[in-house]
Scaffold this motif. Sequence first.
Motif, PDB file in Angstrom:
ATOM      1  N   GLY A 161     -32.438   6.450  37.354  1.00 36.26           N
ATOM      2  CA  GLY A 161     -33.553   5.566  37.688  1.00 36.26           C
ATOM      3  C   GLY A 161     -33.041   4.260  38.264  1.00 36.26           C
ATOM      4  O   GLY A 161     -33.445   3.836  39.349  1.00 36.26           O
ATOM      5  N   LEU A 162     -32.135   3.601  37.513  1.00 30.95           N
ATOM      6  CA  LEU A 162     -31.446   2.406  38.000  1.00 30.95           C
ATOM      7  C   LEU A 162     -29.950   2.657  37.932  1.00 30.95           C
ATOM      8  O   LEU A 162     -29.451   3.249  36.975  1.00 30.95           O
ATOM      9  CB  LEU A 162     -31.773   1.179  37.136  1.00 30.95           C
ATOM     10  N   MET A 163     -29.236   2.163  38.924  1.00 29.03           N
ATOM     11  CA  MET A 163     -27.773   2.197  38.908  1.00 29.03           C
ATOM     12  C   MET A 163     -27.284   0.770  39.055  1.00 29.03           C
ATOM     13  O   MET A 163     -27.533   0.118  40.076  1.00 29.03           O
ATOM     14  CB  MET A 163     -27.248   3.069  40.045  1.00 29.03           C
ATOM     15  N   LEU A 164     -26.593   0.267  38.018  1.00 30.32           N
ATOM     16  CA  LEU A 164     -26.159  -1.124  37.984  1.00 30.32           C
ATOM     17  C   LEU A 164     -24.650  -1.173  38.147  1.00 30.32           C
ATOM     18  O   LEU A 164     -23.896  -0.809  37.254  1.00 30.32           O
ATOM     19  CB  LEU A 164     -26.576  -1.776  36.662  1.00 30.32           C
ATOM     20  N   GLY A 165     -24.207  -1.626  39.313  1.00 36.99           N
ATOM     21  CA  GLY A 165     -22.790  -1.771  39.587  1.00 36.99           C
ATOM     22  C   GLY A 165     -22.135  -0.471  40.012  1.00 36.99           C
ATOM     23  O   GLY A 165     -22.685   0.629  39.878  1.00 36.99           O
ATOM     24  N   TRP A 166     -20.907  -0.625  40.517  1.00 40.92           N
ATOM     25  CA  TRP A 166     -20.099   0.521  40.927  1.00 40.92           C
ATOM     26  C   TRP A 166     -18.644   0.152  40.695  1.00 40.92           C
ATOM     27  O   TRP A 166     -18.126  -0.784  41.301  1.00 40.92           O
ATOM     28  CB  TRP A 166     -20.348   0.847  42.391  1.00 40.92           C
ATOM     29  N   GLY A 167     -17.995   0.845  39.786  1.00 42.33           N
ATOM     30  CA  GLY A 167     -16.629   0.464  39.424  1.00 42.33           C
ATOM     31  C   GLY A 167     -16.610  -0.975  38.933  1.00 42.33           C
ATOM     32  O   GLY A 167     -17.431  -1.380  38.109  1.00 42.33           O
ATOM     33  N   GLN A 186     -38.050  -5.120  32.230  1.00 38.63           N
ATOM     34  CA  GLN A 186     -39.470  -4.797  32.376  1.00 38.63           C
ATOM     35  C   GLN A 186     -39.736  -3.790  33.495  1.00 38.63           C
ATOM     36  O   GLN A 186     -40.742  -3.859  34.182  1.00 38.63           O
ATOM     37  CB  GLN A 186     -40.280  -6.083  32.589  1.00 38.63           C
ATOM     38  N   ASN A 187     -38.825  -2.863  33.646  1.00 42.69           N
ATOM     39  CA  ASN A 187     -39.036  -1.757  34.585  1.00 42.69           C
ATOM     40  C   ASN A 187     -39.540  -0.525  33.833  1.00 42.69           C
ATOM     41  O   ASN A 187     -39.283  -0.358  32.638  1.00 42.69           O
ATOM     42  CB  ASN A 187     -37.720  -1.415  35.289  1.00 42.69           C
ATOM     43  N   VAL A 188     -40.243   0.325  34.534  1.00 42.62           N
ATOM     44  CA  VAL A 188     -40.683   1.609  33.993  1.00 42.62           C
ATOM     45  C   VAL A 188     -39.903   2.696  34.712  1.00 42.62           C
ATOM     46  O   VAL A 188     -39.971   2.828  35.941  1.00 42.62           O
ATOM     47  CB  VAL A 188     -42.193   1.811  34.190  1.00 42.62           C
ATOM     48  N   LEU A 189     -39.157   3.481  33.923  1.00 45.67           N
ATOM     49  CA  LEU A 189     -38.304   4.530  34.472  1.00 45.67           C
ATOM     50  C   LEU A 189     -38.719   5.836  33.837  1.00 45.67           C
ATOM     51  O   LEU A 189     -38.507   6.055  32.641  1.00 45.67           O
ATOM     52  CB  LEU A 189     -36.837   4.216  34.178  1.00 45.67           C
ATOM     53  N   ARG A 190     -39.300   6.684  34.619  1.00 44.04           N
ATOM     54  CA  ARG A 190     -39.927   7.888  34.050  1.00 44.04           C
ATOM     55  C   ARG A 190     -39.368   9.152  34.683  1.00 44.04           C
ATOM     56  O   ARG A 190     -39.249   9.259  35.911  1.00 44.04           O
ATOM     57  CB  ARG A 190     -41.440   7.827  34.271  1.00 44.04           C
ATOM     58  N   ALA A 191     -39.026  10.119  33.823  1.00 42.08           N
ATOM     59  CA  ALA A 191     -38.610  11.452  34.260  1.00 42.08           C
ATOM     60  C   ALA A 191     -37.440  11.413  35.227  1.00 42.08           C
ATOM     61  O   ALA A 191     -37.412  12.131  36.228  1.00 42.08           O
ATOM     62  CB  ALA A 191     -39.796  12.199  34.878  1.00 42.08           C
ATOM     63  N   CYS A 192     -36.461  10.578  34.915  1.00 45.35           N
ATOM     64  CA  CYS A 192     -35.238  10.501  35.729  1.00 45.35           C
ATOM     65  C   CYS A 192     -34.119  11.292  35.040  1.00 45.35           C
ATOM     66  O   CYS A 192     -34.205  11.609  33.851  1.00 45.35           O
ATOM     67  CB  CYS A 192     -34.816   9.049  35.912  1.00 45.35           C
TER      68      CYS A 192
END
Length: 470
Positions: free
Chosen positions: A388-394, A404-410
């Motif tokens: 749903g969210l990807m925070l950073g890379w390496g 306050q995000n809604v992340l559904r069925a990820c």
Amino acid sequence: MNRILPLLRTARASDRPAVSRRLFLTGTAACLFGTGLSAPAGAAFRIADLRGSLDAPDLGLEPDRSDDQTSAFQRALNTAVQNGKALFLPAGSYPVANLRLPSGTLIVGVPGRTRLIYQGGGGVLASAEGVSDISLSGLVFDGGNRSIGDQADGLLDFSSVTGLTMTDCAVSGSAKSALVLTRSSGAIRNCRFSGAAEAGIWSREATGLSLTDNVVEDCAAGGIWIHRWSDGEDGTLVSGNRVERIASRHGGTGQWGNGINVFRAHGVVISGNRIADCAFSAIRANSGSNVQIIGNSCLRSGEVGIYSEFAFEGAIVANNIVDGATTGISIANFLDGGRMAVVSGNIVRNLSSIGPYPAEIAGFGIGISVEADTTVTGNVVEAAPQFGLMLGWGPYLRNVVASQNVLRACGTGIAVTVVEEAGSAVLQGNIIEASRDKAIAGYRWTDQVTQDLAEASDWAHLAISGNIVR
């Protein structure tokens, strides 16, 4: 005053001064324009009449002739400009090539019915350079897919033009880009650009440009390009346009095939556009600082829906809909200086894990991906196959807030990097529902290396609290 009004009302018609129709219409137009009201598109003829126009047939330029009318057209245009008048073109076809538009050009046609047909010969249909105050209204420019010379990049090629206005025009069948603007200012509105072999509109080093309420469709390499040869303030406004069916004839991994593409141009505002069926991104900003991408509808993109990437500082991506893409929104390339963004109030859904080229880095199927100095708040992401969210890379993570995000069925609700030297991130107050794998997980590059972090984290660079997992 009450005594005077009855006298005025009862005055005889013979006592009133005569008012010509032209004077009356001119006064009416002055009232309209003076109050900031614009005349409707269908009033093109009246506008020409108000300003004083010369009819093309009276100057030896007749519609629907089979022979080349370039010389007659240029003479008629020069005569109208020298007399400070508009050139009115009746409905019909005008076979021409290599027209040169001087300062003060005002050409008015019958929308959809006055057609300038490019005759080829290795030039362009029309061009202008180092001039000002050009107005084109109600004209169709038909390139016929005929060859354009090496010295130009578009069927209409304008350079260093101040105050260009195009309204209610159409440009089709260009063997290169349809309209190319270099170091120019003005307004392109309510026009249609279709069937170009490159881009519909290509602006380079703009000096004050607005592109509003246009249709750009069925172009082979790009929709609207806002480019600069070197980083700099641009400030182009791109608003209310419809951009559809944009291909990527040159292939690549996103250089081509984008609906709206910003490159090295700062301060560009992209708002309220509807962009659909692009081979790569609906909106792609590459090295464009202080870009605002607000309230757009991005449908069925072949790659990332909205991209802000490479060497940029400052991006607002807010209140957009991304429906159909491989990644919804990507704020990327901290390695190359890409940083500082707000991603807020967006809806991202119907993502695919299959992209237009073999998957690289983290792959496809990601809702929102960010790296540095960025807040991700109040978004809704549904059915992202991977994250749903990807925070950073390496190690490329710094000062990220996801709240306050809604992340559904990820696949996984939130993936966050836990590679050494990664910077800080706050994950707070999100609702994560029906994740197929974990709600929150730590990654070293592509490898998941933690248990679910929704409840607690032993990683010093992460603050995780108040999330609801269902």
